[in-house]
Design a protein around this motif. Structure first.
Motif, mmCIF file in Angstrom:
data_model
loop_
_atom_site.group_PDB
_atom_site.id
_atom_site.type_symbol
_atom_site.label_atom_id
_atom_site.label_comp_id
_atom_site.label_asym_id
_atom_site.label_seq_id
_atom_site.Cartn_x
_atom_site.Cartn_y
_atom_site.Cartn_z
ATOM 1 N N SER A 303 -0.901 -13.411 3.501
ATOM 2 C CA SER A 303 -2.233 -12.999 4.537
ATOM 3 C C SER A 303 -2.340 -11.612 3.721
ATOM 4 N N LEU A 304 -3.499 -10.873 4.300
ATOM 5 C CA LEU A 304 -3.813 -9.423 4.086
ATOM 6 C C LEU A 304 -2.414 -8.556 4.185
ATOM 7 N N PHE A 305 -1.713 -8.860 5.365
ATOM 8 C CA PHE A 305 -0.527 -7.868 5.433
ATOM 9 C C PHE A 305 0.610 -8.166 4.309
ATOM 10 N N THR A 306 0.190 -9.283 3.335
ATOM 11 C CA THR A 306 1.335 -9.340 2.381
ATOM 12 C C THR A 306 1.119 -8.325 1.485
ATOM 13 N N TYR A 307 0.291 -7.607 1.402
ATOM 14 C CA TYR A 307 -0.378 -6.618 0.355
ATOM 15 C C TYR A 307 -0.581 -5.296 0.833
ATOM 16 N N LEU A 308 -1.080 -5.359 2.296
ATOM 17 C CA LEU A 308 -1.303 -3.947 2.887
ATOM 18 C C LEU A 308 -0.537 -3.650 4.187
ATOM 19 N N TYR A 309 -0.304 -2.528 4.171
ATOM 20 C CA TYR A 309 0.667 -2.356 5.312
ATOM 21 C C TYR A 309 -0.301 -1.301 6.240
ATOM 22 N N VAL A 322 -4.983 8.207 7.694
ATOM 23 C CA VAL A 322 -4.566 7.208 6.756
ATOM 24 C C VAL A 322 -4.477 5.957 7.767
ATOM 25 N N VAL A 323 -5.158 5.152 7.374
ATOM 26 C CA VAL A 323 -5.540 3.754 8.413
ATOM 27 C C VAL A 323 -4.441 2.745 7.767
ATOM 28 N N ALA A 324 -4.122 2.623 6.490
ATOM 29 C CA ALA A 324 -3.126 1.577 5.776
ATOM 30 C C ALA A 324 -2.387 2.206 4.582
ATOM 31 N N SER A 325 -1.390 1.472 4.033
ATOM 32 C CA SER A 325 -1.075 1.875 2.746
ATOM 33 C C SER A 325 -0.682 0.574 2.005
ATOM 34 N N ALA A 326 -0.426 0.814 0.669
ATOM 35 C CA ALA A 326 -0.146 -0.429 -0.083
ATOM 36 C C ALA A 326 0.508 -0.208 -1.349
ATOM 37 N N ARG A 327 1.217 -1.155 -2.090
ATOM 38 C CA ARG A 327 1.758 -0.689 -3.412
ATOM 39 C C ARG A 327 0.414 -0.518 -4.263
ATOM 40 N N VAL A 328 0.601 0.453 -5.057
ATOM 41 C CA VAL A 328 -0.128 0.640 -6.281
ATOM 42 C C VAL A 328 -0.582 -0.795 -7.059
ATOM 43 N N LEU A 329 0.201 -1.426 -7.134
ATOM 44 C CA LEU A 329 0.225 -2.748 -7.821
ATOM 45 C C LEU A 329 -0.711 -3.560 -7.281
ATOM 46 N N SER A 373 -2.039 5.677 -0.296
ATOM 47 C CA SER A 373 -2.818 5.597 1.443
ATOM 48 C C SER A 373 -4.188 5.049 1.182
ATOM 49 N N LEU A 374 -4.500 4.544 2.221
ATOM 50 C CA LEU A 374 -6.019 3.904 2.353
ATOM 51 C C LEU A 374 -6.693 4.701 3.622
ATOM 52 N N TYR A 375 -7.885 4.883 3.344
ATOM 53 C CA TYR A 375 -8.838 5.592 4.515
ATOM 54 C C TYR A 375 -9.763 4.955 4.425
ATOM 55 N N ALA A 376 -10.491 4.772 5.815
ATOM 56 C CA ALA A 376 -11.839 4.075 6.236
ATOM 57 C C ALA A 376 -12.731 5.316 6.344
#
Length: 990
Positions: A303-309, A322-329, A373-376
Motif C-alpha cells: 500500500s502507500l504506507f509500505t513506502y511512506l510513513y 513535516v507531513v510524512a517521511s520515506a526512505r530516499v530509495l 521528510s515530505l512537505y505539503a
C-alpha cells in the motif's frame, strides 16, 4: 645497510595497507558487475536508457547492504564505493564541464541595469579584451571605466550608488573602494552559484562527483564520472535557481487524505495492470532473488504506507510542517503514487492544489537507511508561488541573543509588502523556503513581519544549516546563470574500451620489462622485478588511499615511473658491475653501488628534476594532465623507495647467503664494456644533423603549421561511431552543406569511427546552441546512420549502434587561457630546472647544456608533429595532453642528462690530471650501457601502450616515443657537447 628491520616492517605494512585499500575497488567492481548482469537480464539491448535505470535500481537496492564483514568493521556498498579508486572520464565515461558565472551580468544587475554611457562602454570594451586576456573581468572593466568615465564615479546614483546598495556603497565614494565592494558582491554571487550547483549535483545520484571553484575567475569546474544522462546533467547545471516562498499545510490537514490514499493504493496494487509502475516495483523482489535473499512465504499486501510513513498529529502540540517521511530509495515510488489521478482525486476541496515536495537533505534512519521528510505545499491553480526569490536583497548566517545560529534576511520594498501580507495570512502556520523544488526550511509564523527584515531560526538549527539556508536565499537574487564554456563528454562504451585497451597495454608493458631485466641482469634482474611489482602495488595503493583519479594519461604516468624505477636499478647495477670489473669484490661493489658516491647521487638528481616537472604540470594543468602529474609524482617517490631499499634488501640477503651474483647473463655478458667512444670529436656532425632537423621542423611549423586541438583554438569536437567503415573526405563534403563550411573530419582509430571538429556557431552562447549544432550534425550524417534515432545518436548511455561516443566543446575565450597556461607550464619548468642544475653543479655551462638540449628536444617533437600530422593514422592534435607529453619529454631528457653530468663531475674529481675532453668522453662511455638500457626499456613500455592502448592516447604516446629517442640522442650529442663548449668559454673568461 642500517635499519633493515625497520625498512622490512615499513614495506610489509605499506604493502598490506595498499592491498587493503585496493580491495575496496575490487569489491565495488564486483557489485557493479552484478548490477550490469541484472540490467542485461531485464533490459532490452536497444534501450540503453532503460538498462541504465535497472542498473541504478540494483545499486540503490544494495546501497546499505553489508557486503563485507571483517569482524571489527562491516562495510556496505556505499562504504566500499567511497573508498574505491576513482576512475577519470576517459576510463569510466561521464561529463567534465567548466561553467562561467557571468561577471558582466552580475555588474549589470548590481547597477539595476544602468543606462550610463561610460558604464556600458566600459562593459563592451571589457568584453572585447577578455577574449585575449587572462585578467579577471572586473579588473578589465575597472581599467576601461577609468579611461572613459571622466569625472563620473562608480558610486554615481546612475551606476552603483543605488538605494539597494546604499548600506554598502556611499555617495561619492572613491572608485577603488567601490571596486572592493563589487568584488565582494561578485564573490558572493559566485559562491552562491557554487553552493546551488553542489546541492543539485549531490541530489543527482552520481558517485564521487567533483565540483570546485577556479580561483576568483567566476569559473566552476564540475566532474561527474559515470554520468550517462548527459542531457539531464546539462539542464541541471545550467538552469537558473528558482527560489520561492509558499504556504505549508500541517500534518493534521493532510493526514486524512493519506489514510484514504493508502486504502486506494492498496486496492490499485491488487491489479498490476492498473498500476504499470508496480511492474517495476517487483524488481525489488527480483533483486532479493539475485542477492540470495529468502522470499517471505506469506505475500504482504502493498500500500502507500509500505513506502511512506505519515507524521500523524493526535494533538495540537504535534502539529508540524513535516507531513510524512520515506526512505530516499522509495521517493520515486511515492512521487509516482501520489501523482496518480485516482489518488489526487481523494484530496479534499480545500487542499486540492496541494503539491508534495521533499526536504533538501536526508537523515539516517533507525535501520541505517537514509530517510527524508515530505512537505505539503499550498499550491494554486496557476502553480505560482506567493513570493518569488528575486525580492531578496541580502541574507546571511548570524547569531541571536542566546548565541544560537539563525538566518537574517532582507527584502526589497516590493518583497517587504508581499512578505507582510504572507506572514499575516499564515500566523500560527508555516511557510516554506523552496529552491529547485526542494524545501530548505519551513518555519512557523508567530507574527506579522512588516519591516522587510526577517530572522529565520529553529530550536535545533546548526551553523551549517543556517549557512545553507542563507545561501539558498541569496540564490533568489542570483543575477546570472552559469553557462558552459568548456565541456567534455565521454560515453560509457568508449570508457570501457579505454579500460580494456589500457590494462592490456599495461600488462604487456610490465611483462616486457620483467623479461628484459631477467635477460640482461639475471638473478639481480629478478630482484629488481620484485621491487618493480611492489612499486606498482604501492602506486595503486596510494592512489586508492587518497581517492585520487586515475586517467589514461595517469596510466601513462605510472608506466613512465616504471621506466624510471628500472632506470634507478640499472644505474645501481651498472655501478656494481664497474666495481666487480675492478676486482673490488661483491660485497664492496654492492656497498659502493648503493652509496651516494656510487649511484644514489645520480638517482636523486634525476628524480628531483622529473619531480619538478611533475609539480609544474600539476600547478598549471587541468583534468587528465593533473592526473598524469599526480601519478608521476607518486611514482617517483615509490620507485625511489623500492629501487633503493627493496632491491637492496633482496641483494644484501643474497650476498649474505653466499650467492654469487654476476649482474649479467650468458647472453648479456660483455655488453657495453670497455667502450671508449670519442663523442666530442663528433659534436660538429651532431650540431649539423640537429640543426638541419630543427630548421626543417621550424619551416614546416611556419608553412604547414600545427594541428591545434579544440582546447587550444576553441570549437566542438565529436567522435562518432558508425555501423560501417567510413570515408572521412566524403563525410566532410556531406557536412559542408549542413555547417556552411567543411568541418575537419579524420578517421579516429577504427575505420568506422570519425572525429569531426567544427567551429560552427562557437561564438554563440547557450545550451540551446549546443543542442542545435548537435542536431545539425545528426541531420548532416543521416545518410550514414541507418535507422539510428536522434535520441540514440546523442552522447551518453551505452551505444549498440551508431552514435556520438564522446564530445568536447571549448569556447575561444577559455581556449586562449588554456594555451597561455600551457606556455607558462613549459617555460616555468625550464626556468626551475635551469636553477636546480645550477644549484647542484655550480656551473652555468651545465645548466646551459641541459636547457638547450631540452629546447632542442621540444623543437624536434613539434617539427615531427607538424610534418606528419596530415598522414598519420591517429590523432596528432596540439592540446593539453600534448603539453603534458612535452613536459614529460623535458623531464626524461633531463633525467638522462643529469645522470651523465653527475658522472662527468665524478670523473673530473677522480682524475684531475686528465684533459677535460677525456673526462667528458670517458664519462659518456661509462654511462652508455645505462643510457641505452634505460631508453630501450622505456621504449618497449611506450610502444606497448602505443600499439595496444586506446585511440585517445596514441598521439600522446607518439610524442613520448619521439621525445625518448630524441632525448637519449640529445643527452649524448647536444647537452654534453654544449656544456663542454660553454665551459671552455667560461675558462677563457677567467
Amino acid at each position: 645497510m642500517q635499519n633493515k628491520g625497520l625498512i622490512k616492517l615499513f614495506a610489509i605494512l605499506f604493502g598490506l595497507v595498499s592491498l587493503y585499500q585496493l580491495s575496496f575497488t575490487f569489491l565495488a567492481n564486483k557489485v557493479e558487475d552484478d548490477a550490469v548482469e541484472y540490467s542485461n537480464e531485464r533490459g532490452v539491448d536497444s534501450d540503453a536508457r532503460a538498462k541504465a535505470k535497472f542498473e541504478r535500481t540494483y545499486l540503490d537496492s544494495v546501497a546499505n547492504k553489508e557486503i563485507i564483514d571483517l569482524g571489527i568493521a562491516q562495510y556496505t556498498y556505499n562504504d566500499v564505493k567511497d573508498k574505491e579508486m576513482n576512475l577519470g572520464l576517459d576510463l569510466k565515461g561521464g561529463i567534465n564541464a567548466i561553467l562561467q558565472v557571468s561577471v558582466k551580468e552580475v555588474l549589470k544587475s548590481l547597477s539595476n541595469d544602468s543606462k550610463n554611457v561610460a558604464f556600458n562602454t566600459a562593459l563592451e570594451k571589457a568584453d572585447e579584451r577578455q577574449k585575449n586576456s587572462n585578467l579577471n573581468y572586473l579588473d578589465l572593466f575597472f581599467e576601461e571605466f577609468q579611461k572613459v568615465a571622466g569625472d563620473t564615479k562608480l558610486s554615481d546614483p546612475s551606476i552603483f550608488g543605488t538605494k539597494a546598495l546604499s548600506d554598502k556603497i556611499s555617495f561619492d565614494e572613491a572608485n577603488i573602494t567601490v571596486r572592493e565592494t563589487l568584488q565582494e558582491e561578485i564573490n558572493s554571487s559566485i559562491g552562491t552559484a557554487f553552493e546551488v550547483l553542489r546541492s543539485r549535483i549531490d541530489k543527482f545520484g552520481v558517485t564521487q562527483p567533483n565540483i570546485q571553484r577556479i580561483g576568483n575567475s567566476g569559473r566552476i569546474q564540475i566532474e561527474l564520472p559515470g554520468a550517462k544522462d548527459i542531457e539531464r546533467v546539462t539542464k541541471l547545471i545550467t538552469s537558473k535557481a528558482e527560489l520561492q516562498f509558499w504556504g505549508v499545510y500541517t500534518n493534521a490537514e493532510v493526514q486524512n487524505f493519506f489514510f484514504a490514499a493508502n486504502s486506494k493504493v492498496a486496492e490499485m496494487l491488487k491489479d498490476d495492470s492498473v498500476l504499470e509502475q508496480e511492474k517495476d516495483s517487483t524488481k525489488q523482489d527480483d533483486i532479493d532473488d539475485l542477492l540470495g535473499e529468502e522470499a517471505d512465504s506469506t505475500k504482504v499486501q502493498k500500500s502507500l504506507f509500505t513506502y511512506l510513513y505519515p507524521n500523524v498529529a493526535q494533538s495540537q502540540q504535534q502539529l508540524s510542517s513535516v507531513v510524512a517521511s520515506a526512505r530516499v530509495l522509495d521517493t520515486a515510488m511515492v512521487n509516482d503514487l501520489l501523482s496518480k489521478k485516482e489518488v489526487r482525486a481523494l484530496l479534499p476541496t480545500e487542499i486540492k492544489y496541494a503539491k508534495f515536495l521533499w526536504d533538501y537533505k536526508s537523515v539516517e534512519g533507525a535501520d541505517g537507511a537514509d530517510v527524508i521528510s515530505l512537505y505539503a505545499i499550498k499550491g494554486n491553480r496557476n502553480d505560482k508561488p506567493t513570493i518569488e526569490g528575486d525580492v531578496i536583497l541580502d541574507a546571511g548566517q548570524v547569531f541571536d541573543q542566546l548565541n544560537k545560529p539563525e538566518v537574517s534576511m532582507t527584502m526589497n520594498s516590493s518583497g517587504t509588502k508581499q512578505w507582510a501580507k504572507m506572514t499575516a495570512d499564515n500566523i500560527g502556520n508555516f511557510v516554506a523556503v523552496v529552491l529547485d523544488d526542494y524545501v530548505y526550511t519551513a518555519p512557523s509564523v508567530n507574527q506579522v513581519i512588516s519591516g522587510g527584515r526577517t530572522s529565520i531560526s529553529g530550536g535545533s538549527m546548526t551553523v551549517a544549516e543556517a549557512e545553507d539556508i542563507s545561501t539558498v536565499l541569496k540564490a533568489g537574487k542570483l543575477p546570472a546563470t552559469a553557462r558552459i564554456i568548456q565541456i567534455e563528454v565521454v560515453g560509457p562504451s568508449l570508457g570501457q574500451e579505454a579500460i580494456d585497451a589500457s590494462f592490456l597495454s599495461f600488462g604487456l608493458a610490465i611483462i616486457l620489462v620483467l623479461l628484459w631485466m631477467i635477460l640482461y641482469y639475471g638473478k639481480a634482474g629478478a630482484y629488481a622485478n620484485v621491487a618493480l611489482i611492489v612499486n606498482i602495488l604501492f602506486i595503486f595503493g596510494v592512489l586508492a588511499s587518497f581517492n585520487a583519479v586515475l586517467t589514461l594519461p595517469g596510466i601513462a604516468g605510472i608506466i613512465l615511473t616504471i621506466g624510471m624505477s628500472v632506470d634507478a636499478n640499472v644505474i645501481i647495477f651498472e655501478r656494481i658491475k664497474e666495481g666487480l670489473f675492478k676486482k673490488k669484490g661483491l660485497k664492496q661493489s654492492v656497498e659502493e653501488g648503493f652509496s651516494i658516491k656510487g649511484a644514489l647521487s645520480a638517482i636523486i638528481d634525476a628524480n628531483i628534476t622529473t619531480l619538478l616537472t611533475g609539480i609544474i604540470l600539476y600547478v598549471f594543468g587541468t583534468g587528465p594532465i593533473k592526473g598524469f602529474a599526480l601519478t608521476l609524482m607518486i611514482g617517483i617517490a615509490t620507485s625511489l623507495f623500492t629501487a633503493v631499499f627493496i632491491t637492496r634488501l633482496l641483494i644484501d640477503s643474497s650476498v649474505n647467503k653466499g650467492s654469487n651474483l654476476t649482474f649479467n647473463t650468458s647472453v648479456s655478458k660483455g655488453w657495453f664494456q670497455n667502450i671508449n667512444v670519442e663523442f666530442l670529436k663528433k659534436r660538429k656532425i651532431a650540431y649539423i644533423i640537429s640543426g638541419a632537423i630543427i630548421l626543417a621542423g621550424i619551416a614546416s611549423i611556419f608553412s604547414i603549421g600545427l594541428k591545434q586541438g579544440v582546447d587550444f583554438k576553441g570549437g566542438r569536437s565529436y567522435v562518432v561511431r558508425f555501423d560501417q567503415d567510413m570515408n572521412a573526405t566524403e563525410v566532410a563534403g556531406t557536412l559542408k552543406d549542413a555547417f556552411g563550411s567543411a568541418p575537419e573530419v579524420k578517421t579516429y582509430g577504427q575505420a568506422n569511427q570519425l572525429k569531426i571538429t567544427t567551429v560552427y556557431k562557437i561564438e554563440e552562447e547557450g545550451t540551446e546552441v549546443d543542442e542545435e549544432v548537435q542536431n545539425t550534425l545528426f541531420t548532416g550524417l543521416q545518410p550514414y546512420l541507418g535507422d539510428t534515432s536522434y535520441e540514440n545518436f546523442k552522447p551518453g548511455f551505452e551505444k549498440q549502434g551508431a552514435g556520438v561516443m564522446s564530445f568536447m566543446k571549448v569556447e575561444p575565450t577559455i581556449a586562449d587561457d588554456i594555451k597561455t597556461s600551457a606556455l607558462y607550464a613549459v617555460f616555468g619548468s625550464l626556468i626551475v630546472v635551469f636553477l636546480y642544475i645550477l644549484l647542484r653543479f655550480r656551473k652555468v655551462s651545465f645548466s646551459l647544456g641541459a636547457v638547450i638540449a631540452v629546447f632542442h628536444d621540444v623543437l624536434i617533437v613539434l617539427g615531427v608533429f607538424s610534418i606528419t600530422y596530415n598522414f598519420m593514422p591517429f590523432d596528432m592534435e596540439i592540446g593539453q595532453s600534448f603539453i603534458a607529453a612535452i613536459l614529460t619529454v623535458v623531464g626524461y631528457s633531463l633525467n638522462d642528462t643529469v645522470v651523465i653530468f653527475d658522472r662527468i663531475r665524478e670523473f673530473a674529481g677522480s682524475y684531475p690530471n686528465w684533459k677535460y675532453s677525456k673526462v667528458v668522453d670517458s664519462a659518456l662511455s661509462s654511462t652508455l650501457g645505462r643510457t641505452i638500457n634505460t631508453s630501450l626499456t622505456t621504449l618497449l613500455v611506450m610502444l606497448a601502450i602505443f600499439l595496444f592502448g586506446g585511440d585517445s592516447i596514441k598521439g600522446f604516446m607518439f610524442a613520448l616515443i619521439v621525445g625518448v629517442v630524441v632525448g637519449t640522442y640529445s643527452s649524448l650529442f647536444v647537452a654534453t657537447p654544449i656544456m663542454y663548449d660553454s665551459s671552455k668559454k667560461e675558462e677563457k673568461k677567467k
